[in-house]
Design an enzyme around this catalytic site. Structure first.
Site, PDB file in Angstrom:
ATOM      1  N   CYS A 156       0.810  -1.226   0.000  1.00  0.00           N
ATOM      2  CA  CYS A 156       0.000   0.000   0.000  1.00  0.00           C
ATOM      3  C   CYS A 156       0.840   1.271   0.000  1.00  0.00           C
ATOM      4  CB  CYS A 156      -0.930   0.026   1.210  1.00  0.00           C
ATOM      5  SG  CYS A 156      -2.243  -1.149   1.059  1.00  0.00           S
TER       6      CYS A 156
HETATM    7  N1  CO8 Z   1     -20.123  -9.392   8.203  1.00  0.00           N
HETATM    8  C1  CO8 Z   1     -20.638  -9.455   9.454  1.00  0.00           C
HETATM    9  N2  CO8 Z   1     -19.862  -9.658  10.547  1.00  0.00           N
HETATM   10  C2  CO8 Z   1     -18.536  -9.808  10.348  1.00  0.00           C
HETATM   11  C3  CO8 Z   1     -17.948  -9.758   9.072  1.00  0.00           C
HETATM   12  C4  CO8 Z   1     -18.792  -9.542   7.971  1.00  0.00           C
HETATM   13  N3  CO8 Z   1     -18.326  -9.462   6.719  1.00  0.00           N
HETATM   14  N4  CO8 Z   1     -16.616  -9.929   9.195  1.00  0.00           N
HETATM   15  C5  CO8 Z   1     -16.361 -10.089  10.501  1.00  0.00           C
HETATM   16  N5  CO8 Z   1     -17.518 -10.017  11.211  1.00  0.00           N
HETATM   17  C6  CO8 Z   1     -17.705 -10.158  12.655  1.00  0.00           C
HETATM   18  C7  CO8 Z   1     -16.614 -10.990  13.295  1.00  0.00           C
HETATM   19  O1  CO8 Z   1     -16.929 -12.366  13.235  1.00  0.00           O
HETATM   20  C8  CO8 Z   1     -16.584 -10.466  14.697  1.00  0.00           C
HETATM   21  O2  CO8 Z   1     -17.649 -11.073  15.419  1.00  0.00           O
HETATM   22  P1  CO8 Z   1     -17.469 -11.408  17.012  1.00  0.00           P
HETATM   23  O3  CO8 Z   1     -17.273 -10.067  17.684  1.00  0.00           O
HETATM   24  O4  CO8 Z   1     -18.762 -12.080  17.342  1.00  0.00           O
HETATM   25  O5  CO8 Z   1     -16.256 -12.291  17.099  1.00  0.00           O
HETATM   26  C9  CO8 Z   1     -16.952  -8.985  14.552  1.00  0.00           C
HETATM   27  O6  CO8 Z   1     -17.579  -8.868  13.276  1.00  0.00           O
HETATM   28  C10 CO8 Z   1     -15.745  -8.073  14.602  1.00  0.00           C
HETATM   29  O7  CO8 Z   1     -14.718  -8.557  13.718  1.00  0.00           O
HETATM   30  P2  CO8 Z   1     -13.306  -7.863  13.579  1.00  0.00           P
HETATM   31  O8  CO8 Z   1     -12.705  -7.701  14.932  1.00  0.00           O
HETATM   32  O9  CO8 Z   1     -12.507  -8.577  12.535  1.00  0.00           O
HETATM   33  O10 CO8 Z   1     -13.764  -6.439  12.982  1.00  0.00           O
HETATM   34  P3  CO8 Z   1     -13.065  -5.044  13.056  1.00  0.00           P
HETATM   35  O11 CO8 Z   1     -13.918  -4.116  13.778  1.00  0.00           O
HETATM   36  O12 CO8 Z   1     -11.623  -5.139  13.443  1.00  0.00           O
HETATM   37  O13 CO8 Z   1     -13.093  -4.591  11.493  1.00  0.00           O
HETATM   38  C11 CO8 Z   1     -11.606  -4.466   9.614  1.00  0.00           C
HETATM   39  C12 CO8 Z   1     -12.429  -5.373  10.512  1.00  0.00           C
HETATM   40  C13 CO8 Z   1     -12.571  -3.576   8.855  1.00  0.00           C
HETATM   41  C14 CO8 Z   1     -10.839  -5.340   8.656  1.00  0.00           C
HETATM   42  C15 CO8 Z   1     -10.661  -3.585  10.460  1.00  0.00           C
HETATM   43  O14 CO8 Z   1      -9.994  -4.382  11.421  1.00  0.00           O
HETATM   44  C16 CO8 Z   1      -9.617  -2.858   9.641  1.00  0.00           C
HETATM   45  O15 CO8 Z   1      -9.917  -2.140   8.713  1.00  0.00           O
HETATM   46  N6  CO8 Z   1      -8.345  -2.966  10.037  1.00  0.00           N
HETATM   47  C17 CO8 Z   1      -7.241  -2.303   9.367  1.00  0.00           C
HETATM   48  C18 CO8 Z   1      -6.940  -3.041   8.117  1.00  0.00           C
HETATM   49  C19 CO8 Z   1      -5.886  -2.380   7.287  1.00  0.00           C
HETATM   50  O16 CO8 Z   1      -5.694  -1.198   7.278  1.00  0.00           O
HETATM   51  N7  CO8 Z   1      -5.202  -3.203   6.544  1.00  0.00           N
HETATM   52  C20 CO8 Z   1      -4.246  -2.740   5.651  1.00  0.00           C
HETATM   53  C21 CO8 Z   1      -4.443  -3.559   4.436  1.00  0.00           C
HETATM   54  S1  CO8 Z   1      -3.884  -2.770   3.042  1.00  0.00           S
HETATM   55  C22 CO8 Z   1      -2.385  -3.472   2.590  1.00  0.00           C
HETATM   56  O17 CO8 Z   1      -1.336  -3.099   2.992  1.00  0.00           O
HETATM   57  C23 CO8 Z   1      -2.478  -4.613   1.711  1.00  0.00           C
HETATM   58  C24 CO8 Z   1      -1.645  -4.427   0.487  1.00  0.00           C
HETATM   59  C25 CO8 Z   1      -1.896  -5.544  -0.438  1.00  0.00           C
HETATM   60  C26 CO8 Z   1      -3.090  -5.296  -1.312  1.00  0.00           C
HETATM   61  C27 CO8 Z   1      -3.408  -6.520  -2.050  1.00  0.00           C
HETATM   62  C28 CO8 Z   1      -4.756  -6.491  -2.718  1.00  0.00           C
HETATM   63  C29 CO8 Z   1      -5.656  -7.660  -2.428  1.00  0.00           C
END
Ligand code: CO8
Length: 373
Positions: A156
């Site tokens: 990224c």
């Molecule tokens: N629908 C409904 N519920 C869901 C879903 C869904 N789709 N997904 C998870 N849940 C549930 C979980 O099961 C969990 O339930 P419970 O509390 O009962 O266990 C609850 O929701 C909370 O789950 P999380 O803790 O996982 O949720 P978060 O609040 O942490 O949100 C995010 C998830 C949105 C992913 C968040 O953590 C986030 O954005 N984090 C930062 C991510 C980030 O910035 N990453 C950088 C990536 S970019 C990069 O560098 C990649 C480069 C390579 C690119 C390649 C292209 C493919």
């Protein structure tokens, strides 16, 4: 010292858009079919049923409402759940070159620069469609730029790392004009069957023209006051696809060959790293967060950007001060902060200062401080 300016930017946005509702409907149809297929094992307690995804969760957790992709039909087909891109012969332009051409021509036109005046092209992105020849060299040939071209990957942070490199090359006198292009086809490396991440990414391509100030003729220009980069190793965002897959006899279709992350850990570890990078960088330039008119942050998560903005500015960002484009584009990897800059820079007044900052896998983070001339 040679002054380096950003004099033009360009953006290619794919024609197809998928909103959360359509994405979730396809995911849930696949979940239902899987649960029927494994009904006996689920009934016997040998297997957990898969859970539905939800649009409400996606918006609340990330701020994403929709994303642009090169092919929607393949992604939304519950039997396929990955884009379908026709394969191309060696004589046809590659997909990333084609995306790059559109963004690059727009950036060159805005800068008022002819392709032949560019000395260096860097294609910088998270995923390259082949190992060689470099997409950048193909783009150089298609555009008709001079000098040299090469590909690089810092996930990224690819765009800001490439801007740093280009600015250093101009300052050092090796080149006088550079073009940085970020063709991100995130949909091809996203696991649309993973409930935790199926909503995260979209596709786009950005381009930036950098020039020695002595040559610049564009009316809208931003002086690069400084660049600063940081990396710290982490497995919290990982993708094991690579050329050794063939010889290690690992399953090329296994889910670890796609994007995998521990989202919550990334959130906790990257936010402080990025805020410290920006604050230290500003301090070294004799600036404070209170002097920033704009923060063009990496576009992964709305809450992440709010938190970083607060730590840098010392208060909640005012409306428009830290523009969000991830609501429409989702995370477009290295293109995200440049899309934010491209769409939200023209209203800054002369002398106003802003920061372009990207962050992601590696971990990596790149900070570019600019001042409107
Ligand atoms: N629908 C409904 N519920 C869901 C879903 C869904 N789709 N997904 C998870 N849940 C549930 C979980 O099961 C969990 O339930 P419970 O509390 O009962 O266990 C609850 O929701 C909370 O789950 P999380 O803790 O996982 O949720 P978060 O609040 O942490 O949100 C995010 C998830 C949105 C992913 C968040 O953590 C986030 O954005 N984090 C930062 C991510 C980030 O910035 N990453 C950088 C990536 S970019 C990069 O560098 C990649 C480069 C390579 C690119 C390649 C292209 C493919």
């Amino acid at each position: 010292m040679t002054e380096v300016l950003i004099t033009g930017t360009g953006l290619f946005t794919p024609e197809h858009a998928i909103d959360n509702e359509a994405l979730v409907a396809s995911f849930n149809a696949w979940v239902d079919a899987e649960n029927v297929r494994h009904a006996a094992a689920i009934e016997a307690g040998e297997r957990e049923p898969l859970q539905h995804s939800s649009s409400e969760f996606i918006v609340k957790a990330s701020g994403i409402h929709s994303r642009y992709v090169l092919d929607a039909a393949g992604i939304l087909d519950p039997e396929r759940m990955r884009p379908r891109l026709p394969s191309r012969s060696n004589d046809e332009p590659s997909v990333q070159c084609e995306m790059g051409l559109i963004a690059a021509r727009q950036a060159l036109e805005t800068a008022g620069v002819a392709p032949g005046d560019i000395d260096m092209v860097i294609v910088a992105c998270s995923n390259l469609e082949r190992a060689y020849p470099a997409v950048a060299v193909e783009l150089q040939a298609q555009l008709g730029t001079q000098g040299h071209a090469f590909d690089m990957n810092v996930a990224c942070s690819s765009a800001t790392f490439a801007i740093d490199l280009a600015a250093c090359a101009i300052r050092g006198g090796n080149i006088r004009r550079a073009l940085v292009v970020n063709p991100e086809i995130c949909s091809a490396h996203l696991n649309f069957r993973d409930r935790d991440s199926h909503f995260i990414f979209g596709d786009a391509c950005t381009a930036v023209v950098l020039e020695d100030a002595e040559l610049a003729t564009a009316s809208v220009r931003f002086e690069i006051l400084g660049t600063r980069l940081a990396t710290r190793f982490s497995n919290a965002i990982r993708n094991n696809a690579g050329f050794l897959n063939r010889v290690t006899d690992s399953d090329p279709l296994a889910s670890d060959k796609l994007f995998v992350q521990e989202g919550r850990r990334v959130f906790k570890e990257v936010c402080p790293m990025v805020a410290a990078l920006i604050n230290d960088h500003l301090e070294s330039l004799g600036l404070g967060g209170g002097e920033l008119s704009r923060l063009w942050l990496h576009q992964a998560n709305h809450h992440m950007n709010d938190l970083i903005a607060r730590r840098v500015l010392g208060h909640d960002p005012k409306p428009g001060q830290a523009p969000i484009i991830l609501d429409r584009y989702a995370n477009t990897s290295s293109a995200g902060s440049i899309i934010a800059f491209h769409l939200h820079h023209a209203d800054l007044a002369s002398g106003e200062v802003g920061v372009v900052c990207s962050f992601g896998a590696g971990y990596s983070a790149g900070c570019v401080v600019v001042r409107r001339q």
